[in-house]
Design a protein around this motif. Structure first.
Motif, PDB file in Angstrom:
ATOM      1  N   CYS A   6       0.842  -1.197   0.000  1.00 24.54           N
ATOM      2  CA  CYS A   6       0.000   0.000   0.000  1.00 24.54           C
ATOM      3  C   CYS A   6       0.880   1.250   0.000  1.00 24.54           C
ATOM      4  CB  CYS A   6      -0.874   0.047   1.245  1.00 24.54           C
ATOM      5  SG  CYS A   6      -1.742  -1.478   1.597  1.00 24.54           S
ATOM      6  N   ILE A   7       0.553   2.168  -0.864  1.00 25.62           N
ATOM      7  CA  ILE A   7       1.213   3.476  -0.849  1.00 25.62           C
ATOM      8  C   ILE A   7       0.123   4.538  -0.746  1.00 25.62           C
ATOM      9  CG2 ILE A   7       2.610   5.126  -2.134  1.00 25.62           C
ATOM     10  CD1 ILE A   7       4.214   2.837  -3.220  1.00 25.62           C
ATOM     11  N   VAL A   8       0.175   5.307   0.337  1.00 26.16           N
ATOM     12  CA  VAL A   8      -0.826   6.344   0.568  1.00 26.16           C
ATOM     13  C   VAL A   8      -0.248   7.696   0.174  1.00 26.16           C
ATOM     14  CG1 VAL A   8      -1.855   5.022   2.451  1.00 26.16           C
ATOM     15  CG2 VAL A   8      -0.158   6.772   2.976  1.00 26.16           C
ATOM     16  N   ILE A   9      -1.110   8.569  -0.264  1.00 34.79           N
ATOM     17  CA  ILE A   9      -0.716   9.920  -0.671  1.00 34.79           C
ATOM     18  C   ILE A   9      -1.323  10.900   0.318  1.00 34.79           C
ATOM     19  CG2 ILE A   9      -0.681  11.605  -2.538  1.00 34.79           C
ATOM     20  CD1 ILE A   9       0.690   8.926  -3.208  1.00 34.79           C
ATOM     21  N   LYS A  52      -7.853  19.040  -3.424  1.00 38.95           N
ATOM     22  CA  LYS A  52      -8.189  20.298  -4.097  1.00 38.95           C
ATOM     23  C   LYS A  52      -6.973  20.965  -4.735  1.00 38.95           C
ATOM     24  CE  LYS A  52     -10.341  24.801  -3.206  1.00 38.95           C
ATOM     25  NZ  LYS A  52     -11.001  25.649  -2.171  1.00 38.95           N
ATOM     26  N   THR A  53      -5.939  21.190  -3.952  1.00 41.51           N
ATOM     27  CA  THR A  53      -4.771  21.939  -4.441  1.00 41.51           C
ATOM     28  C   THR A  53      -3.559  21.058  -4.686  1.00 41.51           C
ATOM     29  OG1 THR A  53      -3.985  22.408  -2.207  1.00 41.51           O
ATOM     30  CG2 THR A  53      -5.539  23.985  -3.190  1.00 41.51           C
ATOM     31  N   GLY A  54      -3.550  19.868  -4.105  1.00 45.59           N
ATOM     32  CA  GLY A  54      -2.373  19.005  -4.197  1.00 45.59           C
ATOM     33  C   GLY A  54      -1.324  19.326  -3.158  1.00 45.59           C
ATOM     34  N   GLY A  55      -1.602  20.298  -2.283  1.00 50.29           N
ATOM     35  CA  GLY A  55      -0.647  20.622  -1.231  1.00 50.29           C
ATOM     36  C   GLY A  55      -0.773  19.681  -0.050  1.00 50.29           C
ATOM     37  N   VAL A  56       0.116  19.849   0.913  1.00 52.11           N
ATOM     38  CA  VAL A  56       0.068  19.068   2.144  1.00 52.11           C
ATOM     39  C   VAL A  56      -0.518  19.958   3.234  1.00 52.11           C
ATOM     40  CG1 VAL A  56       1.399  17.844   3.888  1.00 52.11           C
ATOM     41  CG2 VAL A  56       2.022  17.634   1.470  1.00 52.11           C
ATOM     42  N   GLY A  57      -1.604  19.537   3.830  1.00 51.91           N
ATOM     43  CA  GLY A  57      -2.304  20.345   4.807  1.00 51.91           C
ATOM     44  C   GLY A  57      -3.726  20.605   4.352  1.00 51.91           C
ATOM     45  N   PHE A  58      -4.575  20.992   5.288  1.00 55.87           N
ATOM     46  CA  PHE A  58      -6.000  21.142   4.997  1.00 55.87           C
ATOM     47  C   PHE A  58      -6.251  22.318   4.065  1.00 55.87           C
ATOM     48  CE2 PHE A  58     -10.305  22.704   6.116  1.00 55.87           C
ATOM     49  CZ  PHE A  58     -11.016  21.594   5.670  1.00 55.87           C
ATOM     50  N   THR A  90      -7.821  14.367   2.005  1.00 55.08           N
ATOM     51  CA  THR A  90      -6.530  13.982   1.463  1.00 55.08           C
ATOM     52  C   THR A  90      -6.720  12.968   0.344  1.00 55.08           C
ATOM     53  OG1 THR A  90      -6.304  12.335   3.215  1.00 55.08           O
ATOM     54  CG2 THR A  90      -5.194  14.435   3.538  1.00 55.08           C
ATOM     55  N   GLU A  91      -5.688  12.819  -0.444  1.00 55.24           N
ATOM     56  CA  GLU A  91      -5.745  11.977  -1.629  1.00 55.24           C
ATOM     57  C   GLU A  91      -5.876  10.494  -1.285  1.00 55.24           C
ATOM     58  OE1 GLU A  91      -6.175  11.443  -4.586  1.00 55.24           O
ATOM     59  OE2 GLU A  91      -5.941  13.304  -5.713  1.00 55.24           O
ATOM     60  N   ARG A  92      -5.974   9.719  -2.340  1.00 49.01           N
ATOM     61  CA  ARG A  92      -6.261   8.289  -2.212  1.00 49.01           C
ATOM     62  C   ARG A  92      -5.006   7.476  -1.918  1.00 49.01           C
ATOM     63  NH1 ARG A  92      -9.673   7.870  -5.977  1.00 49.01           N
ATOM     64  NH2 ARG A  92      -9.616  10.115  -6.264  1.00 49.01           N
ATOM     65  N   ALA A  93      -5.219   6.241  -1.559  1.00 54.35           N
ATOM     66  CA  ALA A  93      -4.157   5.253  -1.412  1.00 54.35           C
ATOM     67  C   ALA A  93      -4.197   4.309  -2.602  1.00 54.35           C
ATOM     68  CB  ALA A  93      -4.331   4.479  -0.109  1.00 54.35           C
ATOM     69  N   PHE A  94      -3.058   3.696  -2.878  1.00 60.04           N
ATOM     70  CA  PHE A  94      -2.929   2.737  -3.976  1.00 60.04           C
ATOM     71  C   PHE A  94      -2.432   1.401  -3.439  1.00 60.04           C
ATOM     72  CE2 PHE A  94      -2.616   6.848  -5.956  1.00 60.04           C
ATOM     73  CZ  PHE A  94      -3.281   6.704  -7.166  1.00 60.04           C
ATOM     74  N   ILE A  95      -2.900   0.331  -4.027  1.00 60.51           N
ATOM     75  CA  ILE A  95      -2.361  -1.000  -3.776  1.00 60.51           C
ATOM     76  C   ILE A  95      -1.688  -1.482  -5.050  1.00 60.51           C
ATOM     77  CG2 ILE A  95      -2.892  -3.416  -3.257  1.00 60.51           C
ATOM     78  CD1 ILE A  95      -5.189  -2.454  -1.515  1.00 60.51           C
TER      79      ILE A  95
END
Length: 575
Positions: free
Chosen positions: A186-189, A194-200, A205-210
């Motif tokens: 699993c790799i989570v992002i 909305k903006t692609g930044g880190v923080g609210f 927040t973005e999705r996770a991938f398997i």
């Protein structure tokens, strides 16, 4: 230095983040006359169990300290044994039990490896002594960023520069498939949608991938990456990702694509991936055995306007802790098949302290899954029992918390089933403010216990209260049980260790202390039955190590449940 590992803010707000900091020490526990009543002589040492092979001599119980902070630096990684384990998965391959884990170590020391930094591994021949092996990768495969930005483009939000993507590496599962060792990882992002930044930024927040990779030489750390398998998905359409504030837990994602387990179904021969965490429940995807990818791939856009459309592509829901909830404390499904039932183990609650393990079962892999009392977990009919593990403490030592996210596997060429997870030390052990970040790998045997004294054939799995040390399985007689015990009632208590109380089993079949009444023993089945005011509870008796003793020694333990109690009983003989 302090840092936090997150599994998306959707899962690990509310104090679920893990502070991993190098500091402190703990006091080693002691016991009195630990050899009494065991019937065998086993001394402290480095360990030499067999894990299904022929015995190789005297078995020695490991003498490494559970507080491994003194050897936590990367320079000492050859001494770690089961130190720095979180969310383990174990499979037997080419003469060894291999274990791979979430990216987590005390002080983040595992990231100093030059090869295989992520999803660090260990291997063992006996399930007692473990050596480090590298993980499958040093960085996230390129397909993750490519897939993420392809999805973002179709969602109408800006791409994220690859060097600004915040990755987390979580919870792999490994299985031997067609002569290869296969890993789903699993790799989570952690960037915001909305903006692609880190923080609210007003969004989730973005999705996770398997993804999936394979190897025929796991000790070398050389794996072939096979790419995308699935990702987090939503039933709220392309544009439903707005979040009004950080106190809102009505999550955008329906399935969170982390915490996979993999099962080759004995009756049908089909292969399945079951995954999910904290959101709406667990998904079941059928997998093509050869490719390792979903049989209905490509899955299509990871959003839909209805649950029915989404689950038809990303997996049917096989279980949920609470019907209709978008945010619930259950994760890490692990499914095994035994004697006509599919047993689904899962973690409950936050991982720092309250983490505990439950199990439900079904006659069909797609469910419905029921708990020991008949509650329907597939339909989210309330908390499920029995409790398989729970935070606890015997009278000596500091005990353990955060005992969940397990793997379950059967001994190679043997009959025993095993449970493995991390255990965390409680906070402020030995004056160490960060002792809860000490994560020791636990390997425990499972026993199959009657649901009640009146249902001897209705067996459920419970973990033993002490960790596995390959103590010889010699006969246990009734007279061996007479003496002083410590009894723990693992009734559910959020974020609190359940404490032991003294129990004395007398030669005349009576008992005093934590339980009052009478006891009987079936030596053939190794079942000890307590009769407390006419209420009978049957537990399974086994030989194991007393890890709280100083020096550690062999003893006798018990574990069992009774479906009307919503609790598990653990015990350890101390005199």
């Amino acid at each position: 230095m302090t840092f936090f590992i997150k599994k998306n803010d959707m899962r690990f707000e509310m104090r679920l983040a893990k502070a991993l900091i190098l500091a402190g020490a703990l006091v080693v526990a002691a016991c009195e006359d630990p050899s009494q009543g065991t019937g065998i002589q086993v001394g402290p040492g480095t360990g030499s169990g067999t894990g299904g092979d022929e015995p190789t001599g005297e078995v020695k119980i490991p003498d490494y300290e559970d507080d491994y902070s003194a050897i936590a630096g990367w320079a000492n990684h050859s001494k770690w044994n089961l130190a720095n384990v979180h969310d383990p998965s174990i499979a037997y391959y080419d003469g060894y039990y291999y274990m791979y884990c979430t990216d987590a170590s005390y002080g983040n020391e595992h990231l100093k490896a030059t090869k295989g930094k992520h999803f660090p591994g260990k291997r063992s021949k006996d399930l007692v002594n473990w050596e480090y092996v590298p993980g499958p990768m040093n960085e996230a495969p390129a397909w993750v960023a490519d897939s993420l930005n392809s999805i973002r483009k179709r969602m109408g939000v800006p791409a994220i520069e690859k060097n600004k993507i915040s990755y987390g590496y979580w919870a792999p599962v490994i299985r031997e498939v067609d002569g290869k060792l296969r890993m789903y990882y699993c790799i989570v992002i952690d960037n915001s949608i909305k903006t692609g930044g880190v923080g609210f930024d007003g969004s989730w927040t973005e999705r996770a991938f398997i993804g999936m990779c394979e190897t025929t030489d796991p000790a070398s750390g050389n794996w072939e990456d096979k790419g995308f398998v699935t990702c987090s998905s939503s039933d709220r359409g392309r544009d439903g990702w707005k979040r009004p504030n950080e106190n809102n837990w009505d999550g955008y994602f329906y399935y969170n694509a982390i915490d996979p387990t993999y099962l080759v179904d004995d009756p049908s021969g089909k292969h399945y991936l079951i995954y999910g965490s904290w959101h709406s429940g667990f998904a079941l995807l059928e997998i093509d055995p050869e490719s390792g990818k979903p049989v209905n791939a490509p899955l299509g856009d990871p959003w839909a306007d209805s649950v029915e459309d989404l689950t038809a592509r990303y997996g049917i829901r096989v279980g949920t802790r609470t019907a209709g909830s978008r945010w619930q404390g259950s994760e890490a499904p692990e499914v095994i098949y035994k004697d006509g039932y599919y047993y689904l183990f899962m973690a409950y609650d936050g991982l720092d302290v309250p983490y505990n393990t439950r199990v439900v079962r079904s006659e069909k892999i797609e469910g419905p899954y029921y708990d020991i009392t008949g509650r329907n977990f597939t339909n989210g009919r309330g908390d499920c029992y029995p409790i398989v593990t729970h935070p606890y403490k015997f009278s000596e030592g500091y005990g353990w918390v955060g005992i969940a996210h397990c793997c379950v596997f059967q001994e190679r060429n043997g009959e025993d089933w095993f449970y493995s997870s991390q255990g965390r030390l409680p906070a402020k052990v030995g004056g160490n403010a960060y002792s809860n970040a000490i994560m020791m790998g636990h390997v425990r045997r499972l026993v199959w216990c009657p649901a009640s004294a009146d249902e001897p054939d209705n067996l459920w799995p419970i973990a033993l209260p002490e960790r596995y040390a390959a103590v010889p399985d010699t006969e246990i007689k009734k007279e061996d049980l007479v003496g002083r015990w410590e009894h723990i009632d693992l009734a559910y208590e959020y974020a609190k260790q359940r404490l032991s109380k003294e129990l004395v089993l007398k030669a005349d079949g009576t008992m005093t202390g934590a339980l009052k009444g009478t006891w009987t023993y079936d030596a053939a089945k190794k079942w000890l039955t307590f009769d407390v005011d006419g209420k009978k509870v049957t537990v399974c008796v086994e030989r194991e190590a007393d890890w709280e003793a100083s020096p550690r020694c062999a003893t006798i333990v018990y574990a069992g449940t009774e479906k009307s109690l919503n609790a598990t009983w653990w015990g350890k003989k101390v005199e």
